[in-house]
Motif scaffolding. Sequence first.
Motif, mmCIF file in Angstrom:
data_model
loop_
_atom_site.group_PDB
_atom_site.id
_atom_site.type_symbol
_atom_site.label_atom_id
_atom_site.label_comp_id
_atom_site.label_asym_id
_atom_site.label_seq_id
_atom_site.Cartn_x
_atom_site.Cartn_y
_atom_site.Cartn_z
ATOM 1 N N LEU A 135 88.747 -0.792 113.867
ATOM 2 C CA LEU A 135 88.910 -0.093 112.594
ATOM 3 C C LEU A 135 89.773 1.156 112.756
ATOM 4 O O LEU A 135 90.590 1.471 111.883
ATOM 5 N N LYS A 136 89.598 1.860 113.849
ATOM 6 C CA LYS A 136 90.419 3.051 114.093
ATOM 7 C C LYS A 136 91.887 2.676 114.269
ATOM 8 O O LYS A 136 92.780 3.375 113.788
ATOM 9 N N GLU A 137 92.126 1.550 114.936
ATOM 10 C CA GLU A 137 93.504 1.147 115.211
ATOM 11 C C GLU A 137 94.217 0.660 113.954
ATOM 12 O O GLU A 137 95.343 1.066 113.666
ATOM 13 N N PHE A 138 93.549 -0.228 113.205
ATOM 14 C CA PHE A 138 94.214 -0.859 112.061
ATOM 15 C C PHE A 138 93.837 -0.212 110.723
ATOM 16 O O PHE A 138 94.668 -0.149 109.819
ATOM 17 N N GLY A 139 92.602 0.255 110.600
ATOM 18 C CA GLY A 139 92.184 0.854 109.340
ATOM 19 C C GLY A 139 92.623 2.288 109.169
ATOM 20 O O GLY A 139 92.747 2.772 108.045
ATOM 21 N N ALA A 140 92.855 2.994 110.270
ATOM 22 C CA ALA A 140 93.269 4.399 110.184
ATOM 23 C C ALA A 140 94.721 4.572 110.608
ATOM 24 O O ALA A 140 95.584 4.938 109.805
ATOM 25 N N ILE A 141 95.008 4.298 111.860
ATOM 26 C CA ILE A 141 96.366 4.527 112.374
ATOM 27 C C ILE A 141 97.378 3.649 111.646
ATOM 28 O O ILE A 141 98.426 4.117 111.185
ATOM 29 N N GLY A 142 97.064 2.348 111.520
ATOM 30 C CA GLY A 142 97.990 1.445 110.850
ATOM 31 C C GLY A 142 98.177 1.785 109.385
ATOM 32 O O GLY A 142 99.310 1.787 108.874
ATOM 33 N N PHE A 143 97.083 2.095 108.683
ATOM 34 C CA PHE A 143 97.194 2.411 107.250
ATOM 35 C C PHE A 143 97.897 3.747 107.039
ATOM 36 O O PHE A 143 98.687 3.886 106.099
ATOM 37 N N ASP A 146 100.223 4.993 108.913
ATOM 38 C CA ASP A 146 101.655 4.710 109.115
ATOM 39 C C ASP A 146 102.246 4.033 107.882
ATOM 40 O O ASP A 146 103.387 4.301 107.499
ATOM 41 N N PHE A 147 101.475 3.136 107.271
ATOM 42 C CA PHE A 147 101.943 2.452 106.064
ATOM 43 C C PHE A 147 102.188 3.435 104.924
ATOM 44 O O PHE A 147 103.124 3.266 104.123
ATOM 45 N N PRO A 201 104.967 3.323 101.477
ATOM 46 C CA PRO A 201 104.034 2.282 101.013
ATOM 47 C C PRO A 201 104.731 1.138 100.276
ATOM 48 O O PRO A 201 104.428 0.842 99.121
ATOM 49 N N PHE A 202 105.646 0.502 100.960
ATOM 50 C CA PHE A 202 106.336 -0.662 100.407
ATOM 51 C C PHE A 202 105.738 -1.919 101.034
ATOM 52 O O PHE A 202 105.639 -2.036 102.253
ATOM 53 N N ILE A 203 105.364 -2.869 100.192
ATOM 54 C CA ILE A 203 104.760 -4.114 100.650
ATOM 55 C C ILE A 203 105.835 -5.199 100.670
ATOM 56 O O ILE A 203 106.436 -5.512 99.633
ATOM 57 N N ALA A 204 106.082 -5.760 101.820
ATOM 58 C CA ALA A 204 107.109 -6.783 101.955
ATOM 59 C C ALA A 204 106.725 -8.042 101.183
ATOM 60 O O ALA A 204 105.541 -8.336 100.986
ATOM 61 N N ASN A 205 107.750 -8.792 100.756
ATOM 62 C CA ASN A 205 107.500 -10.012 99.991
ATOM 63 C C ASN A 205 106.692 -11.028 100.793
ATOM 64 O O ASN A 205 105.830 -11.727 100.239
ATOM 65 N N SER A 206 106.963 -11.115 102.090
ATOM 66 C CA SER A 206 106.214 -12.052 102.924
ATOM 67 C C SER A 206 104.734 -11.663 102.992
ATOM 68 O O SER A 206 103.847 -12.529 102.952
ATOM 69 N N THR A 207 104.466 -10.354 103.055
ATOM 70 C CA THR A 207 103.077 -9.885 103.074
ATOM 71 C C THR A 207 102.381 -10.187 101.755
ATOM 72 O O THR A 207 101.215 -10.609 101.731
ATOM 73 N N ILE A 208 103.110 -9.983 100.654
ATOM 74 C CA ILE A 208 102.540 -10.295 99.339
ATOM 75 C C ILE A 208 102.197 -11.781 99.246
ATOM 76 O O ILE A 208 101.133 -12.163 98.741
ATOM 77 N N ARG A 213 98.298 11.952 106.453
ATOM 78 C CA ARG A 213 97.533 10.978 107.238
ATOM 79 C C ARG A 213 96.055 11.145 106.861
ATOM 80 O O ARG A 213 95.270 11.762 107.599
ATOM 81 N N PRO A 214 95.668 10.591 105.711
ATOM 82 C CA PRO A 214 94.356 10.910 105.133
ATOM 83 C C PRO A 214 93.178 10.207 105.810
ATOM 84 O O PRO A 214 92.062 10.736 105.783
ATOM 85 N N ILE A 215 93.359 8.999 106.352
ATOM 86 C CA ILE A 215 92.241 8.262 106.923
ATOM 87 C C ILE A 215 91.978 8.784 108.326
ATOM 88 O O ILE A 215 92.793 8.593 109.232
ATOM 89 N N ALA A 216 90.839 9.454 108.496
ATOM 90 C CA ALA A 216 90.530 10.128 109.752
ATOM 91 C C ALA A 216 89.893 9.158 110.742
ATOM 92 O O ALA A 216 89.266 8.174 110.371
ATOM 93 N N THR A 217 90.072 9.458 112.028
ATOM 94 C CA THR A 217 89.479 8.646 113.094
ATOM 95 C C THR A 217 88.356 9.365 113.818
ATOM 96 O O THR A 217 87.570 8.715 114.519
ATOM 97 N N ILE A 218 88.258 10.679 113.689
ATOM 98 C CA ILE A 218 87.204 11.422 114.366
ATOM 99 C C ILE A 218 86.645 12.483 113.421
ATOM 100 O O ILE A 218 87.338 12.967 112.519
ATOM 101 N N GLY A 219 85.391 12.831 113.645
ATOM 102 C CA GLY A 219 84.773 13.928 112.926
ATOM 103 C C GLY A 219 84.263 13.532 111.550
ATOM 104 O O GLY A 219 84.611 12.483 110.992
ATOM 105 N N ALA A 220 83.411 14.399 110.987
ATOM 106 C CA ALA A 220 82.852 14.190 109.655
ATOM 107 C C ALA A 220 83.621 14.935 108.578
ATOM 108 O O ALA A 220 83.429 14.683 107.388
#
Length: 513
Positions: free
Chosen positions: A159-167, A169-170, A174-181, A352-359
């Motif tokens: 979750l930290k790798e894809f839900g925080a760092i990856g998101f 970066d997105f 925030p452009f969604i590629a046609n292939s992803t859609i 970078r709003p989605i945090a990986t550490i702390g409350a």
Amino acid sequence: MTTYILRRLLASLLILLGASFIVYMLIAYSGDPLAEIRSSNSPSKADQMARRTELLHLDVPPALRYFIWLSGAVKCVVPFAGQCDLGVTLQNQPVTAALSAAIPTTLQLVTTAALLAILLGVTIGVITALRQYSTLDYSVTFITFLFFSLPVFWVAVLLKEFGAIGFNDFLRDPFIANSTILVISLIVGAVWTVIIAGTLKRRLLTFGVAFLVTVLVLYYLSVTRWFTTPQLGVVIVTVTGIAAAYGFTVLFAGLQNRRALYSALITVGIGLVMYFAVQPLLDNANLWMIVGLGLLAIGVGLLVGYLMGGYDRGQSMKAAALTSFTVAFLILLDRYMQSWPAYMANPRIRNRPIATIGAETPNLNGDFWITGLDKYTHLILPTIALILISLASYTRYSRASMLEVMGQDYVRTARAKGLSERVVVTRHAFRNAMIPLATIVAIDIGGLIGGAVITENVFSFKGMGQLFLTGLHNIDPNPVMGVFLVTGITAVTFNLLADLTYSALDPRVRVKA
């Protein structure tokens, strides 16, 4: 009833005493907490060691130290017994102060995760029971067993790798590629095809509609850069509110009860008026104002349902109150979204709003909405981690319980009397199916508080989990025993509530003295 409760409390007290003594002895004999200081000949170190020995009673045998701790713990549990005293840590911090700082963080995390896991797990379990041996049932079974087998620390790292760092970066673009859609739309279409049962023609139609709607929504989100300036707006609030009105009416009354449906729709109209009326008020909001507005929304729904009446006034009141609360929640969510650009632009966030550490973010300056967004973005990942692990058990237990109940004689009798399937499920089967879950919920809530240790450690939450691990690492019994006391009392309380819930859910069960 009073005798029964006192007897259960006495038995629980004896169990807590025995368990606390064993835990204290294990920690006390696991090593010397001042070994590092003893190895130094520095005078300041020696003075520090003497002071901590005095505070922690390390010159007293462990068994006697336990009773010293117990005398202070009793004051925390027994009213008017004196000031609560759980000792101090190796850092000379009172354990009560450490717990006061740690408990709100843990409860905030555990409460959110537990409520969502119960709600989602029970809902999914009941639906799969009603669709036994269908594609949906087999799919949910596979997914739940998969989640159940995953270690929580591994889920947290992913979750930290894809839900925080990856998101994060997105969010830079925030452009969604046609292939992803295309891929996401195909997956969503397949999921809805599994959920909606029926003939092949109906399944194909469901797939096509879901695919097309998903494509349009994702394209809209990409073109408008919705993720940088999110909003619901009056249109989405209206559409969702109307859908909620129909959904709650179907669930509690059935569409044939027009008074209930009209009550729910009226609350949607009131909510739309309030959407514009409360915006200036929400600019200066605080927690108690939000709580008050939420209670007011429920009260308005109950009043509308009562005034509309019908052959079953209770049905109208339930449908209207829940619809009103849903619309109020959507208005609150929309107001949070209005503050999202300001939160993203905050120098402490740096887009970078989605945090990986702390409350929470240290030294973050902002109003009620900015600080609220900060807390929720820190809660997202650990809450998801706990939900995924807990979801499997609630889903399987509720499914098994519902299947057992649906085969009972009173359910067949209800059907033979001509009652609709909605009434059979909601009024006869569901209530009895929830009885076994009362024990599971009670045990899991106590377990979640202790089980959040790993999750808190991965996400660096300064809650009871961190306090527990620090005490174990430092061979410091007092903070460990403080966490044990809170967890033990919570487990005892919820187990007692589970027993009382049995008698409330099932009239055949009576608590005997």
